[in-house]
Design a protein around this motif. Structure first.
Motif, PDB file in Angstrom:
ATOM      1  N   GLY A 273       0.828  -1.191   0.000  1.00  0.00           N
ATOM      2  CA  GLY A 273       0.000   0.000   0.000  1.00  0.00           C
ATOM      3  C   GLY A 273       0.864   1.243   0.000  1.00  0.00           C
ATOM      4  N   ILE A 274       0.201   2.378   0.012  1.00  0.00           N
ATOM      5  CA  ILE A 274       0.923   3.647   0.035  1.00  0.00           C
ATOM      6  C   ILE A 274       0.011   4.711   0.632  1.00  0.00           C
ATOM      7  N   SER A 275       0.592   5.634   1.351  1.00  0.00           N
ATOM      8  CA  SER A 275      -0.208   6.738   1.882  1.00  0.00           C
ATOM      9  C   SER A 275      -0.478   7.742   0.768  1.00  0.00           C
ATOM     10  N   VAL A 276      -1.548   8.491   0.921  1.00  0.00           N
ATOM     11  CA  VAL A 276      -1.879   9.503  -0.083  1.00  0.00           C
ATOM     12  C   VAL A 276      -0.780  10.553  -0.143  1.00  0.00           C
ATOM     13  N   ALA A 277      -0.094  10.796   0.973  1.00  0.00           N
ATOM     14  CA  ALA A 277       1.003  11.765   0.995  1.00  0.00           C
ATOM     15  C   ALA A 277       2.196  11.266   0.193  1.00  0.00           C
ATOM     16  N   ASP A 278       2.515   9.983   0.311  1.00  0.00           N
ATOM     17  CA  ASP A 278       3.648   9.435  -0.445  1.00  0.00           C
ATOM     18  C   ASP A 278       3.314   9.265  -1.922  1.00  0.00           C
ATOM     19  N   LEU A 279       2.052   8.966  -2.248  1.00  0.00           N
ATOM     20  CA  LEU A 279       1.703   8.914  -3.666  1.00  0.00           C
ATOM     21  C   LEU A 279       1.809  10.318  -4.269  1.00  0.00           C
ATOM     22  N   ALA A 280       1.479  11.329  -3.494  1.00  0.00           N
ATOM     23  CA  ALA A 280       1.645  12.707  -3.967  1.00  0.00           C
ATOM     24  C   ALA A 280       3.113  12.991  -4.271  1.00  0.00           C
ATOM     25  N   VAL A 281       4.009  12.470  -3.450  1.00  0.00           N
ATOM     26  CA  VAL A 281       5.442  12.626  -3.707  1.00  0.00           C
ATOM     27  C   VAL A 281       5.810  11.980  -5.044  1.00  0.00           C
ATOM     28  N   ALA A 282       5.305  10.758  -5.261  1.00  0.00           N
ATOM     29  CA  ALA A 282       5.613  10.028  -6.494  1.00  0.00           C
ATOM     30  C   ALA A 282       5.077  10.753  -7.724  1.00  0.00           C
ATOM     31  N   ILE A 283       3.861  11.292  -7.629  1.00  0.00           N
ATOM     32  CA  ILE A 283       3.262  11.992  -8.770  1.00  0.00           C
ATOM     33  C   ILE A 283       3.989  13.311  -9.022  1.00  0.00           C
ATOM     34  N   ALA A 284       4.344  14.023  -7.954  1.00  0.00           N
ATOM     35  CA  ALA A 284       5.091  15.270  -8.116  1.00  0.00           C
ATOM     36  C   ALA A 284       6.451  14.997  -8.763  1.00  0.00           C
ATOM     37  N   ASP A 285       7.090  13.915  -8.354  1.00  0.00           N
ATOM     38  CA  ASP A 285       8.352  13.520  -8.995  1.00  0.00           C
ATOM     39  C   ASP A 285       8.152  13.291 -10.490  1.00  0.00           C
ATOM     40  N   GLU A 286       7.054  12.631 -10.844  1.00  0.00           N
ATOM     41  CA  GLU A 286       6.782  12.345 -12.256  1.00  0.00           C
ATOM     42  C   GLU A 286       6.513  13.619 -13.044  1.00  0.00           C
ATOM     43  N   ALA A 287       5.814  14.556 -12.440  1.00  0.00           N
ATOM     44  CA  ALA A 287       5.564  15.829 -13.108  1.00  0.00           C
ATOM     45  C   ALA A 287       6.873  16.555 -13.417  1.00  0.00           C
ATOM     46  N   GLU A 288       7.829  16.447 -12.511  1.00  0.00           N
ATOM     47  CA  GLU A 288       9.122  17.117 -12.683  1.00  0.00           C
ATOM     48  C   GLU A 288      10.070  16.358 -13.613  1.00  0.00           C
ATOM     49  N   GLU A 289      10.099  15.026 -13.486  1.00  0.00           N
ATOM     50  CA  GLU A 289      11.136  14.229 -14.145  1.00  0.00           C
ATOM     51  C   GLU A 289      10.672  13.495 -15.402  1.00  0.00           C
ATOM     52  N   ARG A 290       9.381  13.205 -15.498  1.00  0.00           N
ATOM     53  CA  ARG A 290       8.817  12.521 -16.669  1.00  0.00           C
ATOM     54  C   ARG A 290       9.560  11.218 -16.999  1.00  0.00           C
ATOM     55  N   ARG A 291       9.670  10.366 -16.005  1.00  0.00           N
ATOM     56  CA  ARG A 291      10.348   9.079 -16.204  1.00  0.00           C
ATOM     57  C   ARG A 291       9.432   8.009 -16.771  1.00  0.00           C
ATOM     58  N   HIS A 292       8.118   8.191 -16.611  1.00  0.00           N
ATOM     59  CA  HIS A 292       7.175   7.131 -16.984  1.00  0.00           C
ATOM     60  C   HIS A 292       6.227   7.575 -18.103  1.00  0.00           C
ATOM     61  N   VAL A 293       6.746   8.288 -19.074  1.00  0.00           N
ATOM     62  CA  VAL A 293       5.917   8.753 -20.182  1.00  0.00           C
ATOM     63  C   VAL A 293       5.419   7.550 -20.987  1.00  0.00           C
ATOM     64  N   GLY A 294       4.104   7.510 -21.212  1.00  0.00           N
ATOM     65  CA  GLY A 294       3.517   6.419 -21.978  1.00  0.00           C
ATOM     66  C   GLY A 294       3.512   5.087 -21.253  1.00  0.00           C
ATOM     67  N   ARG A 295       3.600   5.132 -19.908  1.00  0.00           N
ATOM     68  CA  ARG A 295       3.656   3.889 -19.145  1.00  0.00           C
ATOM     69  C   ARG A 295       2.588   3.854 -18.048  1.00  0.00           C
ATOM     70  N   HIS A 296       2.244   2.642 -17.681  1.00  0.00           N
ATOM     71  CA  HIS A 296       1.303   2.343 -16.606  1.00  0.00           C
ATOM     72  C   HIS A 296       2.127   1.866 -15.419  1.00  0.00           C
ATOM     73  N   TRP A 297       2.095   2.600 -14.320  1.00  0.00           N
ATOM     74  CA  TRP A 297       2.974   2.270 -13.206  1.00  0.00           C
ATOM     75  C   TRP A 297       2.235   2.339 -11.882  1.00  0.00           C
ATOM     76  N   THR A 298       2.856   1.771 -10.876  1.00  0.00           N
ATOM     77  CA  THR A 298       2.295   1.778  -9.531  1.00  0.00           C
ATOM     78  C   THR A 298       3.387   2.135  -8.538  1.00  0.00           C
ATOM     79  N   ALA A 299       2.980   2.515  -7.332  1.00  0.00           N
ATOM     80  CA  ALA A 299       3.943   2.875  -6.298  1.00  0.00           C
ATOM     81  C   ALA A 299       3.458   2.352  -4.952  1.00  0.00           C
ATOM     82  N   TRP A 300       4.413   2.027  -4.074  1.00  0.00           N
ATOM     83  CA  TRP A 300       4.067   1.584  -2.730  1.00  0.00           C
ATOM     84  C   TRP A 300       5.145   2.049  -1.758  1.00  0.00           C
ATOM     85  N   ALA A 301       4.806   2.073  -0.482  1.00  0.00           N
ATOM     86  CA  ALA A 301       5.715   2.619   0.527  1.00  0.00           C
ATOM     87  C   ALA A 301       5.433   1.973   1.884  1.00  0.00           C
ATOM     88  N   ASP A 302       6.175   2.406   2.881  1.00  0.00           N
ATOM     89  CA  ASP A 302       6.020   1.890   4.242  1.00  0.00           C
ATOM     90  C   ASP A 302       4.702   2.382   4.839  1.00  0.00           C
TER      91      ASP A 302
END
Length: 317
Positions: A273-302
């Motif tokens: 699972g992942i907290s909504v705060a940590d998913l926000a971190v992951a999405i903000a990272d993607e907005a800045e870095e664009r590592r997953h363009v054209g991809r379907h991805w997931t994220a999880w955390a402690d």
């Protein structure tokens, strides 16, 4: 599979719009983006509810509007993140066709407005089971049962469901209490009946099936497309309010599991699972870095901290 730790770095501030900025994921994402110095415009019916901040612009928008109206509202942004979800209207609003129709309209408007990058926040349901690329998790009765058991075992998750989904959360609380009694060896006929009834309903057709199916189907608007720049993120199974750790794992397409990640047998206690705060971190990272363009991805955390946390935040807190 990869691990990412957020570390602030010099970044040119972006002009980002968040669809559904006052909602569950949207409010946390907006707060995260502002904390990084980005300019954020909140697009929703009542975006002013999020609060006041020099980097935040509320822009009223009915997401069910005509495509040309949406395109006009979307013009000029570097990135748009779609956090739309009808949850604020209650459990009865979680319907298949309205969600898909909104997604269709938004994509057409994104293309018409020539938005440089579009990030769609979907659901776990579009992830597929390990080794079964044509079987999504929502098609697995075992996943549904183990998912319900997983959220019931979390006080924080049950509290969140009670706050956000009313009757569904009340039923989940009763199920949790019965499971706790069973584990403690104090369950009687009443508790055993609660467990049996709840799990039978999950096996027959989980109450969330319709909306989760809509989230799964919405990915088909994206898969294989190259006519606009997109990224589709599916939160891992146990997605709830919680602590911001700033550290998360990510992977493409497949449901993340503890233990043998290539086996979908006996998933109870193995769902990430992942907290909504940590998913926000992951999405903000993607907005800045664009590592997953054209991809379907997931994220999880402690998620070891089971302390209930707010479902929504304000940006002026």
């Amino acid at each position: 599979m990869a691990s990412t730790t957020y570390s602030p770095s010099p970044t040119t501030p972006l002009n980002i719009a968040v669809i559904g900025a006052t909602g569950f994921g949207g409010s946390w994402l907006t707060k995260e983006l502002i904390s990084r110095g980005h300019r954020v415009t909140g697009l929703s019916r009542h975006p002013e509810k999020l609060g006041i901040h020099p980097l935040y612009t509320p822009k009223q928008l009915d997401i069910t509007s005509d495509i040309t109206v949406l395109a006009a509202a979307f013009a000029g942004f570097d990135v748009i993140v779609d956090e739309y979800g009808p949850h604020a209207a209650g459990f009865a609003a979680l319907k298949y066709m309205p969600f898909l129709e909104v997604t269709r309209r938004v994509i057409l408007a994104i293309k018409l407005a020539r938005v440089p990058y579009f990030i769609k926040v979907g659901g776990t349901g579009s992830l597929h089971l390990p080794g079964q690329p044509h079987v999504s998790v929502l098609e697995s009765p075992q996943w549904w049962l183990d998912y319900r058991r997983g959220i019931a075992d979390s006080h924080a998750h049950v509290t969140y469901m009670e706050e956000r989904l009313g009757p569904s959360g009340v039923a989940l609380r009763g199920y949790r209490n019965a499971r706790l009694a069973l584990k403690a060896g104090t369950a009687g006929e009443v508790e055993e009946k609660v467990i049996k009834t709840y799990e039978q309903e999950v096996k027959n057709r989980d109450a969330a099936m319709e909306f989760v199916t809509a989230c799964r189907t919405s990915f088909m608007f994206f898969e294989g497309r190259a006519d606009f720049a997109w990224s589709f993120v599916s939160p891992s199974s146990l997605y709830r309010p919680g602590k911001r750790t700033g550290v998360y794992m990510w992977a493409y397409d497949v449901l993340p599991l503890k233990g043998d990640r290539n086996s979908a047998e006996a998933m109870e206690g193995r769902l990430h699972g992942i907290s909504v705060a940590d998913l926000a971190v992951a999405i903000a990272d993607e907005a800045e870095e664009r590592r997953h363009v054209g991809r379907h991805w997931t994220a999880w955390a402690d998620l070891s901290d089971d302390t209930p946390a707010p479902s929504y935040v304000r940006i002026d807190e």
